[in-house]
Design an enzyme around this catalytic site. Structure first.
Site, PDB file in Angstrom:
ATOM      1  N   SER A  79       1.252  -0.891   0.027  1.00 23.55           N
ATOM      2  CA  SER A  79      -0.362   0.142  -0.111  1.00 23.55           C
ATOM      3  C   SER A  79       0.945   1.065  -0.104  1.00 23.55           C
ATOM      4  CB  SER A  79      -0.741  -0.058   1.184  1.00 23.55           C
ATOM      5  OG  SER A  79      -0.096   0.076   2.508  1.00 23.55           O
ATOM      6  N   GLU A 242       2.820  -9.518   6.845  1.00 21.64           N
ATOM      7  CA  GLU A 242       3.207  -9.082   7.450  1.00 21.64           C
ATOM      8  C   GLU A 242       3.225 -10.243   8.372  1.00 21.64           C
ATOM      9  OE1 GLU A 242       2.522  -5.179   8.930  1.00 21.64           O
ATOM     10  OE2 GLU A 242       3.657  -4.125   6.536  1.00 21.64           O
ATOM     11  N   GLU A 319      -3.312   5.178  12.417  1.00 16.90           N
ATOM     12  CA  GLU A 319      -1.914   5.621  11.198  1.00 16.90           C
ATOM     13  C   GLU A 319      -3.145   5.571  10.429  1.00 16.90           C
ATOM     14  OE1 GLU A 319       1.298   3.470   8.483  1.00 16.90           O
ATOM     15  OE2 GLU A 319       0.932   3.418  10.687  1.00 16.90           O
ATOM     16  N   LYS A 371       9.684   5.437   7.214  1.00 18.55           N
ATOM     17  CA  LYS A 371      10.379   4.680   5.928  1.00 18.55           C
ATOM     18  C   LYS A 371      11.538   4.664   5.191  1.00 18.55           C
ATOM     19  CE  LYS A 371       5.551   2.139   6.082  1.00 18.55           C
ATOM     20  NZ  LYS A 371       4.436   2.291   5.229  1.00 18.55           N
TER      21      LYS A 371
END
Length: 452
Positions: A79, A242, A319, A371
């Protein structure tokens, strides 16, 4: 060993903070200097390896004084935000479904090596600036952020090895380290799972413990408790990208209910174990609104949903609660609920200082997800983190859904004293590798405290 007092950059440039421009004469001069001094880059090598989804990615080796001192691999997201730096793919459908990275690898071994050869390996800013100048585009489209980040990280590891320092200490310097509170993504949805759950990540945050090891243990035990709860209800299936469980649920709120059940079943209270969510709202934001639970919601209606959840569940962090261009939705919600929840911008900021500055001015969030591959170099990442911290924002270090065994982000979290890290469930070696590295570091760093 090299002199560890004044850096080469400071010895050669008298003005504080001056960064070497991409100038061929300067680069050639440093290359010549490197023939007679130790601690200089003598080569870069790169190759294609596979990430945790079985897709190609870039791995880079950095040689210093003829010795291999640093290696790094680049992750990849599913994403991805529209404003992220470009991840270069070959586009040849006959090989790896078009996801090959042959050109990115070649950019490292041909073009990037040429400008970094002979440079001092411990001048991270200068190395990154040289690559940025060579690329010359606002989104790393010429060289590819995957090529540039691989080189940047390999140099970072080499600098630490050259100075015989753990990576976290090389990054953090005299400030020392801080063990981060982990966000363990134990229930996957959205783009990370083949389920009907819109919310991408339901995470537990063991924030009420004295040590990292105790907090991690509580998170792991909660993960296993969730497995039992889902199995008891006939909902246990596979796991997502994940490592979290990926059940079909009647509604997104049921994910929160299962999180509380798992926390309590593991023997913990919601006072010591909170919940974090990555909604990834950009993924279900359409022209007519937000599509969640079979309804189409406005930004205001979606904010009402979050507020109701905050009243009912121990949510500490949300988030990407709104789309990457919905600045008004972000700003209104943070103004309304920012006093009682961490509002984290991921797709909103993409670890880039320009977008973060806009968010700070608007008060659109109160935390930034970090990131490395969204921006493409170590230096730009640290600059964005510094901007966030200096403006009262929290930083949350993050993996990507397509990961490797590379553990750099564990050291980054500790060295920068970010205080928070999200790196998936305690399952699959690509996720567990980060937790194991943090456990190793915790033998030397005992400071661990909640950001809440």
């Amino acid at each position: 060993m090299p002199e560890k007092g004044i850096s080469l950059e400071k010895r050669l440039f008298s003005q504080p903070g001056l960064v070497c421009p991409f100038d061929s004469k300067v680069a050639d001069g440093w290359s010549e200097l490197g023939k007679f001094m130790s601690g200089h880059i003598t080569g870069l090598d790169a190759r294609m390896i596979l990430d945790s989804r079985g897709n190609p990615t870039v791995e880079v080796d950095c040689y210093v004084d003829g010795n291999l001192l640093g290696r790094a691999a680049v992750p990849s997201g599913a994403s991805t935000g529209a404003y992220e730096s470009l991840e270069m793919r070959d586009g040849d459908a006959s090989k790896y479904l078009g996801k090959g990275v042959t050109q990115a690898v070649q950019n490292v071994t041909d073009r990037i090596e040429e400008v970094l050869l002979g440079m001092p390996v411990d001048e991270q800013r200068i190395l990154d600036e040289l690559m940025i100048e060579l690329d010359g585009t606002p989104n790393k489209a010429e060289l590819g952020a995957n090529a540039m980040l691989g080189a940047s990280l390999a140099c970072l590891h080499s600098g630490a090895a050259y100075h015989e320092l753990p990576l976290w200490k090389y990054i953090g310097g005299v400030a020392g380290g801080l063990m981060p509170v982990p966000m363990l993504n134990i229930l996957n949805g959205g783009a990370h799972a083949a389920s009907n759950v819109d919310v991408q990540e339901f995470m537990v945050m063991p924030h009420g413990f004295d040590t990292f090891e105790e907090g991690l243990r509580a998170g792991v035990e909660t993960y296993h408790a969730l497995k039992k709860e889902l199995k008891a209800d006939g909902l246990l299936g596979g796991v997502g990208d994940e490592g979290g469980f990926a059940p079909n649920l009647p509604a997104n709120e049921d994910g929160l209910k299962y999180m509380v059940r798992a926390i309590e079943a593991a023997g913990y209270s919601v006072e010591e174990m909170g919940i974090a969510m990555d909604v990834a709202a950009t993924e279900f934001h359409k022209e007519d609104g937000y599509h969640m639970d079979g309804k189409v919601l406005t930004s205001e209606q979606l904010a009402d949903v979050y507020s109701a959840w905050l009243d009912e569940y121990p949510i500490l962090s949300i988030e990407d609660g709104f789309g990457e261009d919905d600045w008004r939705g972000w700003t209104d919600f943070t103004k309304r609920e920012g006093h009682r929840v961490q509002s984290v911008g991921d797709d909103l900021f993409v670890t880039q200082s320009e977008r973060l500055a806009q968010g700070i001015e608007l008060g659109a969030a109160n935390a930034m997800l970090v990131k490395l591959n969204q921006v493409g170099t170590v230096t730009e990442t640290l600059e964005a983190m510094d901007m966030a911290t200096s403006n009262g924002f929290n930083n949350v270090i993050s993996h990507r859904s397509g990961e490797t065994e590379d553990v750099t982000i564990a050291d980054l979290a500790v060295g920068t004293r970010a205080g928070q890290i999200k790196t998936g469930a305690p399952a699959r070696s690509d996720r567990v590798a980060k937790y194991n590295q943090l456990l190793r570091i915790s033998a030397d760093v005992d400071e661990y405290r909640s950001p809440f």
